[in-house]
Motif scaffolding. Structure first.
Motif, PDB file in Angstrom:
ATOM      1  N   ARG A  73     -84.909   8.307  -0.706  1.00 57.63           N
ATOM      2  CA  ARG A  73     -85.705   7.112  -1.005  1.00 57.63           C
ATOM      3  C   ARG A  73     -84.885   5.839  -0.779  1.00 57.63           C
ATOM      4  O   ARG A  73     -85.404   4.835  -0.277  1.00 57.63           O
ATOM      5  N   SER A  74     -83.607   5.880  -1.146  1.00 59.68           N
ATOM      6  CA  SER A  74     -82.770   4.684  -0.994  1.00 59.68           C
ATOM      7  C   SER A  74     -82.528   4.369   0.482  1.00 59.68           C
ATOM      8  O   SER A  74     -82.374   3.208   0.855  1.00 59.68           O
ATOM      9  N   ILE A  75     -82.510   5.401   1.334  1.00 51.48           N
ATOM     10  CA  ILE A  75     -82.245   5.202   2.758  1.00 51.48           C
ATOM     11  C   ILE A  75     -83.533   4.929   3.531  1.00 51.48           C
ATOM     12  O   ILE A  75     -83.602   4.011   4.348  1.00 51.48           O
ATOM     13  N   LEU A  76     -84.564   5.717   3.271  1.00 55.15           N
ATOM     14  CA  LEU A  76     -85.784   5.678   4.074  1.00 55.15           C
ATOM     15  C   LEU A  76     -86.907   4.860   3.450  1.00 55.15           C
ATOM     16  O   LEU A  76     -87.935   4.631   4.084  1.00 55.15           O
ATOM     17  N   GLY A  77     -86.715   4.450   2.191  1.00 57.16           N
ATOM     18  CA  GLY A  77     -87.759   3.700   1.506  1.00 57.16           C
ATOM     19  C   GLY A  77     -88.757   4.635   0.842  1.00 57.16           C
ATOM     20  O   GLY A  77     -88.518   5.831   0.720  1.00 57.16           O
ATOM     21  N   GLU A  78     -89.864   4.073   0.420  1.00 53.58           N
ATOM     22  CA  GLU A  78     -90.886   4.902  -0.201  1.00 53.58           C
ATOM     23  C   GLU A  78     -91.532   5.807   0.852  1.00 53.58           C
ATOM     24  O   GLU A  78     -91.747   5.384   1.981  1.00 53.58           O
ATOM     25  N   PRO A  79     -91.845   7.040   0.490  1.00 57.95           N
ATOM     26  CA  PRO A  79     -92.461   7.956   1.464  1.00 57.95           C
ATOM     27  C   PRO A  79     -93.789   7.433   1.974  1.00 57.95           C
ATOM     28  O   PRO A  79     -94.513   6.738   1.265  1.00 57.95           O
ATOM     29  N   GLU A  80     -94.105   7.794   3.209  1.00 55.12           N
ATOM     30  CA  GLU A  80     -95.412   7.476   3.769  1.00 55.12           C
ATOM     31  C   GLU A  80     -96.497   8.229   3.022  1.00 55.12           C
ATOM     32  O   GLU A  80     -97.611   7.729   2.836  1.00 55.12           O
ATOM     33  N   SER A  81     -96.164   9.449   2.571  1.00 55.27           N
ATOM     34  CA  SER A  81     -97.116  10.244   1.808  1.00 55.27           C
ATOM     35  C   SER A  81     -96.365  11.156   0.851  1.00 55.27           C
ATOM     36  O   SER A  81     -95.221  11.527   1.095  1.00 55.27           O
ATOM     37  N   VAL A  82     -97.032  11.488  -0.248  1.00 56.59           N
ATOM     38  CA  VAL A  82     -96.520  12.459  -1.219  1.00 56.59           C
ATOM     39  C   VAL A  82     -97.635  13.458  -1.455  1.00 56.59           C
ATOM     40  O   VAL A  82     -98.712  13.093  -1.937  1.00 56.59           O
ATOM     41  N   ILE A  83     -97.386  14.705  -1.082  1.00 52.52           N
ATOM     42  CA  ILE A  83     -98.432  15.730  -1.121  1.00 52.52           C
ATOM     43  C   ILE A  83     -98.056  16.803  -2.132  1.00 52.52           C
ATOM     44  O   ILE A  83     -96.953  17.356  -2.073  1.00 52.52           O
ATOM     45  N   ARG A 106     -92.784  13.994  11.131  1.00 55.00           N
ATOM     46  CA  ARG A 106     -92.409  13.371   9.874  1.00 55.00           C
ATOM     47  C   ARG A 106     -91.214  14.133   9.303  1.00 55.00           C
ATOM     48  O   ARG A 106     -91.111  15.354   9.478  1.00 55.00           O
ATOM     49  N   PHE A 107     -90.343  13.411   8.622  1.00 44.30           N
ATOM     50  CA  PHE A 107     -89.248  14.076   7.920  1.00 44.30           C
ATOM     51  C   PHE A 107     -89.760  14.427   6.536  1.00 44.30           C
ATOM     52  O   PHE A 107     -90.185  13.557   5.780  1.00 44.30           O
ATOM     53  N   GLU A 108     -89.750  15.718   6.238  1.00 43.83           N
ATOM     54  CA  GLU A 108     -90.334  16.204   4.985  1.00 43.83           C
ATOM     55  C   GLU A 108     -89.249  16.719   4.049  1.00 43.83           C
ATOM     56  O   GLU A 108     -88.370  17.482   4.461  1.00 43.83           O
ATOM     57  N   VAL A 109     -89.338  16.308   2.801  1.00 42.46           N
ATOM     58  CA  VAL A 109     -88.431  16.771   1.752  1.00 42.46           C
ATOM     59  C   VAL A 109     -89.281  17.428   0.672  1.00 42.46           C
ATOM     60  O   VAL A 109     -90.180  16.799   0.111  1.00 42.46           O
ATOM     61  N   MET A 110     -88.999  18.696   0.399  1.00 41.26           N
ATOM     62  CA  MET A 110     -89.731  19.433  -0.632  1.00 41.26           C
ATOM     63  C   MET A 110     -88.968  19.336  -1.948  1.00 41.26           C
ATOM     64  O   MET A 110     -87.791  19.712  -2.023  1.00 41.26           O
ATOM     65  N   VAL A 111     -89.641  18.814  -2.978  1.00 41.78           N
ATOM     66  CA  VAL A 111     -89.001  18.560  -4.262  1.00 41.78           C
ATOM     67  C   VAL A 111     -89.668  19.401  -5.354  1.00 41.78           C
ATOM     68  O   VAL A 111     -90.889  19.357  -5.531  1.00 41.78           O
ATOM     69  N   ALA A 112     -88.859  20.173  -6.063  1.00 45.06           N
ATOM     70  CA  ALA A 112     -89.346  20.996  -7.175  1.00 45.06           C
ATOM     71  C   ALA A 112     -89.586  20.109  -8.401  1.00 45.06           C
ATOM     72  O   ALA A 112     -89.125  18.955  -8.449  1.00 45.06           O
ATOM     73  N   PRO A 113     -90.300  20.614  -9.413  1.00 46.01           N
ATOM     74  CA  PRO A 113     -90.597  19.806 -10.607  1.00 46.01           C
ATOM     75  C   PRO A 113     -89.364  19.253 -11.307  1.00 46.01           C
ATOM     76  O   PRO A 113     -89.425  18.181 -11.906  1.00 46.01           O
ATOM     77  N   ASN A 114     -88.228  19.957 -11.227  1.00 53.04           N
ATOM     78  CA  ASN A 114     -87.012  19.469 -11.883  1.00 53.04           C
ATOM     79  C   ASN A 114     -86.231  18.477 -11.026  1.00 53.04           C
ATOM     80  O   ASN A 114     -85.133  18.066 -11.384  1.00 53.04           O
ATOM     81  N   GLY A 115     -86.814  18.086  -9.890  1.00 49.49           N
ATOM     82  CA  GLY A 115     -86.163  17.115  -9.027  1.00 49.49           C
ATOM     83  C   GLY A 115     -85.260  17.713  -7.965  1.00 49.49           C
ATOM     84  O   GLY A 115     -84.739  16.991  -7.114  1.00 49.49           O
ATOM     85  N   THR A 116     -85.094  19.026  -7.987  1.00 51.25           N
ATOM     86  CA  THR A 116     -84.247  19.688  -6.995  1.00 51.25           C
ATOM     87  C   THR A 116     -84.930  19.696  -5.635  1.00 51.25           C
ATOM     88  O   THR A 116     -86.111  20.022  -5.516  1.00 51.25           O
TER      89      THR A 116
END
Length: 199
Positions: A73-83, A106-116
């Motif tokens: 987020r600090s590098i790319l800004g807010e995501p274009e979408s959060v699914i 799109r560059f996709e980052v998968m985030v678990a509920p604990n933030g991992t």
């Protein structure tokens, strides 16, 4: 007398352009010509690419690294979408950002509920047309993502990559004569780099 340092982009905040150079640096091992063409498109030198990768590695190895999702987020800004996505019993979020070099990805980052963060790679943009993959001839470098190859040549079996940003698939695909061949496809950051054929 020491030689002067060659001119390059000044050091400053790590930017989306720097991150694209990190993606390219990992792909240069397989496709140096494509990477050189991409660098020219971005107007940067090979020194710029190496320096961006050096800074990226330093961020990852710092004694107190920032959480991966926060770093992106600090590098790319807010995501274009959060699914929101459910994989098995796991509820997670897919954060996606546009990538200048590949408008259809799109560059996709998968985030678990604990933030991992448990996956980081390139995927096809929702509105973009997926490539038609029917034979080995269609599997050219940078032509498709992991998911697209796996769907086109199911059943595909995942293979452990040789580095954290690398991924492999093994499957069978027809050649130009319609003969099915055993293949191992190698991906970097989720984008196809090369295919080895046996049999």
């Amino acid at each position: 007398m020491p030689s002067a340092k060659p001119p390059g982009r000044p050091a400053g905040p790590f930017t989306p352009l720097d991150f694209q150079l990190v993606l390219l640096r990992r792909m240069a091992d397989h496709n140096p010509d494509l990477v050189a063409e991409a660098r020219r498109e971005l107007g940067v030198s090979i020194t710029d690419m190496r320096e961006a990768n050096k800074r990226w590695q330093a961020m990852l190895r710092t004694p107190r690294p920032r959480a991966a999702a926060s770093r992106y987020r600090s590098i790319l800004g807010e995501p274009e979408s959060v699914i929101s996505r459910k994989i098995g019993d796991l509820e997670c979020e897919a954060l996606r950002w546009p990538v200048l070099l590949w408008p259809d990805l799109r560059f996709e980052v998968m985030v678990a509920p604990n933030g991992t963060v448990w996956n980081e790679w390139l995927v096809r943009a929702p509105a973009a047309t997926a490539p038609e993959l029917h034979t080995l001839a269609d599997l050219t470098p940078w032509s498709c993502t992991v998911d697209e190859a796996a769907r086109a040549f199911a059943p595909a079996r995942p293979l452990e990559g040789t580095a954290p940003t690398r991924f492999g698939l093994t499957f069978t695909a027809p050649d130009a004569d319609g003969v099915r061949r055993e293949c191992v496809a190698e991906f970097t950051w989720g984008l196809l780099q090369r295919v080895a054929v046996s049999g």
